[in-house]
Design an enzyme around this catalytic site. Structure first.
Site, short mmCIF file in Angstrom:
data_model
loop_
_atom_site.label_atom_id
_atom_site.label_comp_id
_atom_site.label_asym_id
_atom_site.label_seq_id
_atom_site.Cartn_x
_atom_site.Cartn_y
_atom_site.Cartn_z
N SER A 1 49.57 -0.04 4.89
CA SER A 1 48.65 -1.11 5.23
C SER A 1 49.12 -2.35 4.47
O SER A 1 49.18 -2.32 3.24
CB SER A 1 47.23 -0.71 4.81
N LYS B 1 50.65 -1.17 9.47
CA LYS B 1 49.34 -1.76 9.79
C LYS B 1 49.28 -3.15 9.17
O LYS B 1 49.57 -3.30 7.99
CB LYS B 1 48.24 -0.85 9.25
N LYS C 1 46.95 -6.43 8.29
CA LYS C 1 45.60 -6.97 8.20
C LYS C 1 45.59 -8.30 8.94
O LYS C 1 46.55 -9.10 8.81
CB LYS C 1 45.23 -7.20 6.73
N ASP D 1 44.29 -4.37 11.57
CA ASP D 1 42.96 -4.07 11.02
C ASP D 1 42.27 -5.40 10.72
O ASP D 1 42.75 -6.18 9.90
CB ASP D 1 43.09 -3.23 9.75
N GLU E 1 41.86 -1.90 14.54
CA GLU E 1 40.85 -1.26 13.70
C GLU E 1 39.72 -2.24 13.40
O GLU E 1 39.97 -3.39 13.02
CB GLU E 1 41.54 -0.80 12.41
N ASP F 1 36.34 2.00 11.58
CA ASP F 1 36.41 2.32 10.16
C ASP F 1 35.00 2.07 9.59
O ASP F 1 34.17 2.99 9.53
CB ASP F 1 37.50 1.43 9.51
N LYS G 1 37.41 8.05 6.08
CA LYS G 1 37.56 7.85 4.64
C LYS G 1 36.53 8.73 3.95
O LYS G 1 35.34 8.67 4.28
CB LYS G 1 37.32 6.38 4.27
N GLY H 1 42.60 4.39 3.49
CA GLY H 1 42.72 4.26 2.04
C GLY H 1 41.83 3.15 1.53
O GLY H 1 41.36 2.30 2.30
O1 OSB Z 1 39.98 -1.37 5.86
O2 OSB Z 1 41.37 0.17 5.56
C1 OSB Z 1 40.73 -0.78 5.10
C2 OSB Z 1 41.78 -1.52 1.49
C3 OSB Z 1 40.55 -1.83 0.94
C4 OSB Z 1 39.43 -1.84 1.73
C5 OSB Z 1 39.52 -1.51 3.09
C6 OSB Z 1 40.75 -1.17 3.64
C7 OSB Z 1 41.90 -1.21 2.83
C8 OSB Z 1 43.24 -0.94 3.33
C9 OSB Z 1 44.27 -0.49 2.33
O3 OSB Z 1 43.58 -1.11 4.46
C10 OSB Z 1 44.49 0.97 2.42
C11 OSB Z 1 45.31 1.49 1.28
O4 OSB Z 1 46.53 1.33 1.33
O5 OSB Z 1 44.73 2.07 0.33
MG MG Z 2 40.09 -0.52 7.79
#
Ligand code: OSB
Ligand code: MG
Length: 382
Positions: A135, A161, A163, A188, A213, A238, A262, A290
């Site tokens: 991510s 992925k 953001k 995402d 996402e 999510d 999660k 994550g």
């Molecule tokens: O939306 O998946 C998410 C990190 C913090 C809060 C929300 C998210 C995320 C990530 C990072 O996308 C995931 C990771 O590498 O731990």
């Molecule tokens: Mg997410």
């Protein structure tokens, strides 16, 4: 298992690089670790809250409060046959899934050690290695993003992925797709769009994304069903999915075609396994998300990812992507084919480095079943 001793710690850990999402930027993590002692065995888990209430309603401090002032009182000194039996003890608490998950997940570590089984096996996991993706936070500089993707792919990661947020979406994806035409790619939005943005989100359909996402409101299911009907790209939920009922509603309404599970967001392994079961019975693929966890939370994510429905690469990546030095041994490593080998040793499969944990701890409370009151309170200035 008698819950004889509980310790809650807050650790301050600096990420290697700031991580930007549509809801904010994180550099300094405030990590909460739960340690439960039962029958002479220590079980560990992480409370995966973020520092502010911008992903879900929980924060490091709300979780500290709920854990110390409610969860501990409900469970300390109690005996449970199975880790799932602890869930009803804290069921009266509404919300605060991440705080509750911290307790339950630590008991799973103990139960696996007692059975001399890996946590993965105890959960019903069927994989000996799990597929990994990365991510990537929002980047100011396009050149830097492209170089980062080059490096992650060279390291073996199986999907990227990105953001996104308004103003950092279609053009970013277009540039990435132009440079990496074949790579499994997804985005995402962390709830940054509204249904009225459907025309903009439709522009993403041309880039062959594996999914988008959480495009809409963090607590919505219904509007995602409307949006999904307007998009070719599969929607993955999510933030919106806090339990198996939400998953069932989302699937039946057609609000998503994929679910990110999660452990913290759904309140622990019991509920995560229920979400997984519902998705499997409806043919909905899942993957493990994550929360910028330390190695303890990451180790739990690996165990969860071995369940049969986790067919897609998760946001479960190597320790060294986040930390100069992780708090577990060995550190989590990803192979050049983008997989993590699942540990076979009893319990979590990684050893918590207590000295390192102590060095990073900024506050700590311990409760003994015999006394009920916190017996040590230690606060270091951060
Ligand atoms: O939306 O998946 C998410 C990190 C913090 C809060 C929300 C998210 C995320 C990530 C990072 O996308 C995931 C990771 O590498 O731990
Ligand atoms: Mg997410």
């Amino acid at each position: 298992m008698k819950i004889e001793l509980i310790t809650l710690r807050e650790l301050k850990m600096l990420l290697k690089a700031p991580f930007e999402t549509s809801f904010g930027t994180t550099l300094e993590r405030r990590i909460l670790l739960v340690e439960v002692v039962s029958d002479g065995l220590s079980g560990w888990a992480e409370i995966t809250t973020q520092e502010g209430p911008f992903y879900n309603g929980e924060t490091t401090d709300t979780a500290w409060h709920i854990f110390c002032d409610f969860i501990v009182r409900m469970v300390l000194g109690k005996t449970v046959e199975h880790p799932e039996d602890v869930v009803p003890l804290t069921q009266a608490i509404r919300g605060h899934e991440m705080a509750r998950a911290g307790l339950e997940n630590a008991l799973w570590d103990i139960a696996a050690q007692e059975e001399r089984s890996s946590l993965s096996h105890l959960l019903g996991g069927t994989r000996d290695e799990i597929p990994c993706g990365v991510s990537l936070g929002i980047q100011a500089d396009m050149g830097k993003l492209l170089r980062t993707i080059d490096r992650e792919l060279a390291d073996g990661y199986q999907r990227i992925k990105l953001k996104i947020k308004p103003g950092k979406d279609v053009d970013v994806v277009r540039s990435v797709r132009a440079r990496f035409p074949e790579v499994p790619l997804m985005v995402d939005a962390n709830s940054a769009y509204r249904l009225t943005d459907a025309p903009l989100l439709q522009e993403l359909d041309q880039f062959d994304l594996t999914m988008i996402e959480q495009p809409l409101n963090w607590d919505d299911i219904y509007l995602h069903a409307k949006l999904q009907r307007e998009l070719r790209t599969p929607v993955c939920l999510d933030e919106s999915i806090h339990n198996a009922r939400h998953a069932e509603a989302a699937i039946e309404l057609g609000a998503c075609q994929v679910i990110n599970i999660k452990l913290g967001r759904v309140g622990g392994y019991s509920e995560a396994r229920r979400v997984h079961q519902i998705c499997r019975s409806r043919g909905i693929p899942v993957w493990c998300g994550g929360m910028l966890e330390s190695g303890v939370g990451r180790a739990h994510n690996i165990a969860l990812s071995t369940l049969p429905g986790f067919e897609l690469p998760g946001d479960v990546s190597a320790s060294r992507r986040y930390w100069h030095e992780d708090i577990i041994e060995p550190e989590i490593e990803v192979s050049l084919s983008g997989t993590i080998r699942v540990p076979l040793t009893p319990g979590l499969g990684y050893t918590v480095r207590r000295k390192r944990v102590d060095q990073l701890t900024v506050r700590k409370q311990t409760w003994h079943a015999t006394t009920q009151v916190p017996v040590t309170v230690e606060t270091q200035s951060p």
